[in-house]
Motif scaffolding. Structure first.
Motif, PDB file in Angstrom:
ATOM      1  N   THR A   6      27.273  34.866   3.904  1.00 32.71           N
ATOM      2  CA  THR A   6      26.906  34.999   5.448  1.00 32.71           C
ATOM      3  C   THR A   6      27.980  35.559   6.194  1.00 32.71           C
ATOM      4  OG1 THR A   6      27.502  32.530   5.907  1.00 32.71           O
ATOM      5  CG2 THR A   6      25.185  33.017   5.194  1.00 32.71           C
ATOM      6  N   GLU A   7      27.635  35.920   7.287  1.00 33.93           N
ATOM      7  CA  GLU A   7      29.057  36.264   8.406  1.00 33.93           C
ATOM      8  C   GLU A   7      29.717  35.201   8.606  1.00 33.93           C
ATOM      9  OE1 GLU A   7      30.932  39.234  10.851  1.00 33.93           O
ATOM     10  OE2 GLU A   7      29.086  39.514   9.436  1.00 33.93           O
ATOM     11  N   ASN A   8      29.371  33.828   8.554  1.00 36.31           N
ATOM     12  CA  ASN A   8      30.113  32.750   8.929  1.00 36.31           C
ATOM     13  C   ASN A   8      30.972  32.547   7.801  1.00 36.31           C
ATOM     14  OD1 ASN A   8      31.028  30.352  10.271  1.00 36.31           O
ATOM     15  ND2 ASN A   8      29.442  29.106   8.923  1.00 36.31           N
ATOM     16  N   GLN A   9      30.470  32.576   6.478  1.00 35.33           N
ATOM     17  CA  GLN A   9      31.121  32.522   5.127  1.00 35.33           C
ATOM     18  C   GLN A   9      32.328  33.318   4.947  1.00 35.33           C
ATOM     19  OE1 GLN A   9      27.622  32.374   2.593  1.00 35.33           O
ATOM     20  NE2 GLN A   9      27.957  30.240   2.072  1.00 35.33           N
ATOM     21  N   ASN A  11      33.701  35.027   7.622  1.00 39.40           N
ATOM     22  CA  ASN A  11      34.781  34.673   8.414  1.00 39.40           C
ATOM     23  C   ASN A  11      35.682  33.403   8.247  1.00 39.40           C
ATOM     24  OD1 ASN A  11      34.067  36.750  10.260  1.00 39.40           O
ATOM     25  ND2 ASN A  11      32.610  35.533  11.333  1.00 39.40           N
ATOM     26  N   ARG A  12      34.999  32.467   7.517  1.00 40.35           N
ATOM     27  CA  ARG A  12      35.765  31.240   7.002  1.00 40.35           C
ATOM     28  C   ARG A  12      36.914  31.574   6.083  1.00 40.35           C
ATOM     29  NH1 ARG A  12      31.341  27.595   5.450  1.00 40.35           N
ATOM     30  NH2 ARG A  12      32.849  26.797   3.845  1.00 40.35           N
ATOM     31  N   TYR A  13      36.152  32.574   5.060  1.00 41.26           N
ATOM     32  CA  TYR A  13      36.988  33.006   3.897  1.00 41.26           C
ATOM     33  C   TYR A  13      38.384  33.743   4.609  1.00 41.26           C
ATOM     34  CZ  TYR A  13      38.829  35.486  -0.126  1.00 41.26           C
ATOM     35  OH  TYR A  13      39.720  35.734  -0.872  1.00 41.26           O
ATOM     36  N   GLN A  15      39.655  33.475   7.436  1.00 42.46           N
ATOM     37  CA  GLN A  15      40.455  32.717   8.328  1.00 42.46           C
ATOM     38  C   GLN A  15      41.202  31.679   7.196  1.00 42.46           C
ATOM     39  OE1 GLN A  15      38.391  30.277  11.208  1.00 42.46           O
ATOM     40  NE2 GLN A  15      40.126  28.941  11.221  1.00 42.46           N
ATOM     41  N   LEU A  19      36.759  29.718   0.114  1.00 41.06           N
ATOM     42  CA  LEU A  19      35.519  29.414   0.643  1.00 41.06           C
ATOM     43  C   LEU A  19      34.781  28.358  -0.232  1.00 41.06           C
ATOM     44  CD1 LEU A  19      33.275  29.919   2.618  1.00 41.06           C
ATOM     45  CD2 LEU A  19      32.452  31.748   1.029  1.00 41.06           C
TER      46      LEU A  19
END
Length: 62
Positions: A6-9, A11-13, A15, A19
């Protein structure tokens, strides 16, 4: 199961550089493989130690 991030995943990766956790198997799939693993262990128990079987478990389920 979802095959892409996902977009959130993403972004987390970007940052964090990692993940975790990522679901690989559904609950039903995990239950199935656990059941098969236990059955295989019962069949092989007289011939091998459980630790020997668990090292490359994926080879038993081709």
């Amino acid at each position: 199961m979802l095959k892409t991030l996902t977009e959130n995943q993403l972004n987390r990766y970007q940052q964090d550089g990692v993940l975790f956790p990522i679901s690989i198997l559904s609950f039903d799939e995990a239950t199935r493989y656990l059941t098969l693993s236990n059955q295989l262990g019962s069949l092989l128990k007289p011939q091998s130690q459980p630790v020997e079987m668990s090292i490359q478990m994926h080879l038993f389920f081709r």
